[in-house]
Design an enzyme around this catalytic site. Structure first.
Site, PDB file in Angstrom:
ATOM      1  N   ASP A 161       7.358   2.172  -4.946  1.00 29.02           N
ATOM      2  CA  ASP A 161       7.937   1.014  -5.624  1.00 29.02           C
ATOM      3  C   ASP A 161       8.426   1.265  -7.059  1.00 29.02           C
ATOM      4  OD1 ASP A 161       6.722   0.151  -3.284  1.00 29.02           O
ATOM      5  OD2 ASP A 161       5.883  -1.653  -4.162  1.00 29.02           O
ATOM      6  N   GLU A 384      -6.507   2.882  -2.251  1.00 28.06           N
ATOM      7  CA  GLU A 384      -5.070   2.938  -1.974  1.00 28.06           C
ATOM      8  C   GLU A 384      -4.472   4.203  -2.591  1.00 28.06           C
ATOM      9  OE1 GLU A 384      -2.949  -0.373  -3.664  1.00 28.06           O
ATOM     10  OE2 GLU A 384      -1.063   0.141  -2.657  1.00 28.06           O
TER      11      GLU A 384
HETATM   12  C1  DGY Z   1       4.193  -4.902  -2.802  1.00 23.12           C
HETATM   13  O1  DGY Z   1       4.071  -6.091  -2.565  1.00 23.12           O
HETATM   14  O2  DGY Z   1       3.811  -4.364  -3.834  1.00 23.12           O
HETATM   15  C2  DGY Z   1       4.732  -4.036  -1.797  1.00 23.12           C
HETATM   16  O3  DGY Z   1       4.689  -2.700  -2.168  1.00 23.12           O
HETATM   17  C3  DGY Z   1       6.116  -4.413  -1.425  1.00 23.12           C
HETATM   18  O4  DGY Z   1       6.349  -3.731  -0.257  1.00 23.12           O
END
Ligand code: DGY
Length: 416
Positions: A161, A384
């Site tokens: 992201d 994660e």
């Molecule tokens: C989030 O909501 O952070 C996800 O990575 C979007 O896919």
């Protein structure tokens, strides 16, 4: 005392607790829906002890496939107010409520791993999925290529992201009119482990634009100012195409289009080589500029079947700066941030993809990455992601894909 048996049991318990019956959430709270590449890893995890459940995961993922072939990055099976942005913001146009972008296409590769666990069951479950995989891959080829490299149209599409790879392309976006909104991610996780508001405004602006254009790919191609050719997408699609070719041959399917995809992508990955940086890199298609980012995606070359000795040198430089590799971003770069999501932390899933590729190509350092991942999870649990300097867990906990990677690739019990 933490024993291998305890950790195997904990990993299975995490998969069981995140299992919603036909699909698996990445973790409760932070990500309460089915995510595309998370789900492919979940299938891989289940395949270690329940092959039928593994196929069900992939089948559910493809039940959300759009008419144009796209497989969304989120399927909103059951509405959960604890997540933002939800289906009302996305306005997906598929058979079930969904987002409007895709995610790294690792599903065909994971399907091959699942198939190999039990070919007798696998052939029956795979056959109806085969054309769906081809259609999804064809969608990338039709809509997302730049000189053979696969582009993303939203940072979330790459799965990485807030990677520094997108900083240049994000900077030129003006998130005008995005309006007021309440983030939910930072109510689940510390905000210094998550993307900034500057990034979130732009993420939402891109979602709103796509929704307004009803996710029409030709309109997006024309109008979306964000278009970045990305090593994650390109290497994973190349690899998935190779796996799909092997599976198609096993099933006696017509594989001509898959062969074409491989040839296109093999040429495409070469356009991601940044000679000055000496690394695979992301390329902003709109501005023509390199990101100048040595990221963990740069090291997916072996996973894509591409051996590049210079990348081994880059890997050694990067690994020598951290306790636990592979960091998601170059620790020698001023933008490195050991806790902030894709700007530094280590991800077990990326380690697996990188090292599986290396091990298959006979590159010895793959084993070091596996051992480092083993230490990381043994000492810090199924987070994660992790801080590469001190190993501390970050982001969500009891994470499906970290548990899956443990069960299928890391646990010492696999090789006993
Ligand atoms: C989030 O909501 O952070 C996800 O990575 C979007 O896919």
């Amino acid at each position: 005392m933490t024993t291998t048996q305890n950790l195997d049991d904990s990993a299975k318990a995490i998969l069981a607790s995140n299992d919603k019956g036909k699909y698996t959430v990445p973790t409760h709270g932070l990500y309460p829906y089915q995510w595309n590449w998370d789900s492919a890893f979940a299938a891989y995890g289940f395949a270690q002890y329940d092959v039928g459940r593994a196929w069900l995961e992939l089948e559910t993922l493809f039940s959300g496939q759009w008419d144009d072939g796209m497989v969304p990055h989120i399927l909103f099976h059951t509405i959960d107010a604890g997540y933002f942005p939800g289906p009302d913001v996305w306005g997906g146009v598929g058979p079930i409520p969904s987002s409007g972008i895709s995610q790294p296409p690792i599903a065909a590769t994971m399907a091959r791993f699942v198939y190999e666990k039990n070919p007798a069951i696998g052939a029956d479950r795979l056959a109806p999925l085969f054309e769906k995989f081809v259609a999804w891959h064809q969608w990338f080829i039709d809509w997302r290529l730049d000189n053979g490299a696969v582009c993303i149209t939203h940072p979330w599409e790459a799965g990485r992201d807030n990677a520094p790879d997108w900083d240049g392309a994000m900077e030129v976006l003006d998130p005008v009119g995005v309006g007021e909104y309440t983030r939910r991610d930072t109510s689940h996780v510390d905000d210094d482990m998550r993307p900034t508001k500057h990034d979130y405004d732009r993420y939402l602006w891109l979602v709103q634009q796509g929704s307004r254009l009803k996710w029409d790919q030709s309109a997006l191609l024309e109008q979306n100012p964000f278009r970045v050719a990305d090593p994650t997408m390109t290497f994973t699609l190349l690899r998935a195409s190779r796996d799909l070719l092997a599976l198609g041959k096993l099933l006696g399917k017509d594989v001509k289009s898959v062969e074409k995809h491989i040839a296109i992508l093999e040429a495409g990955v070469q356009t991601l080589w940044n000679e000055k940086l000496g690394s695979f890199d992301s390329r902003d298609v709109r501005s023509g500029r390199w990101a100048n980012s040595i990221s963990n995606a740069s090291f997916l070359c072996w996973y894509g079947g591409i051996d590049k000795p210079e990348m081994l040198e880059r890997l050694e430089q990067i690994m020598s700066k951290v306790q636990y590799g592979v960091p998601s971003f170059n620790p020698q770069d001023a933008k490195f941030d050991s806790k902030r999501y894709w700007r530094g932390p280590v991800w077990a899933i990326m380690n697996m993809l990188i090292a599986v590729g290396m091990e298959e190509m006979g590159v010895a350092q793959g084993q070091q990455i596996r051992e480092s991942t083993q230490r990381l999870i043994t000492e810090n649990g199924f987070a994660e992601y992790f801080d590469p300097i001190d190993g501390s867990p970050a982001g969500g906990d009891s994470f499906t894909w970290t548990a899956a990677v443990w069960l299928g690739w890391v646990s010492p019990s696999i090789r006993n």
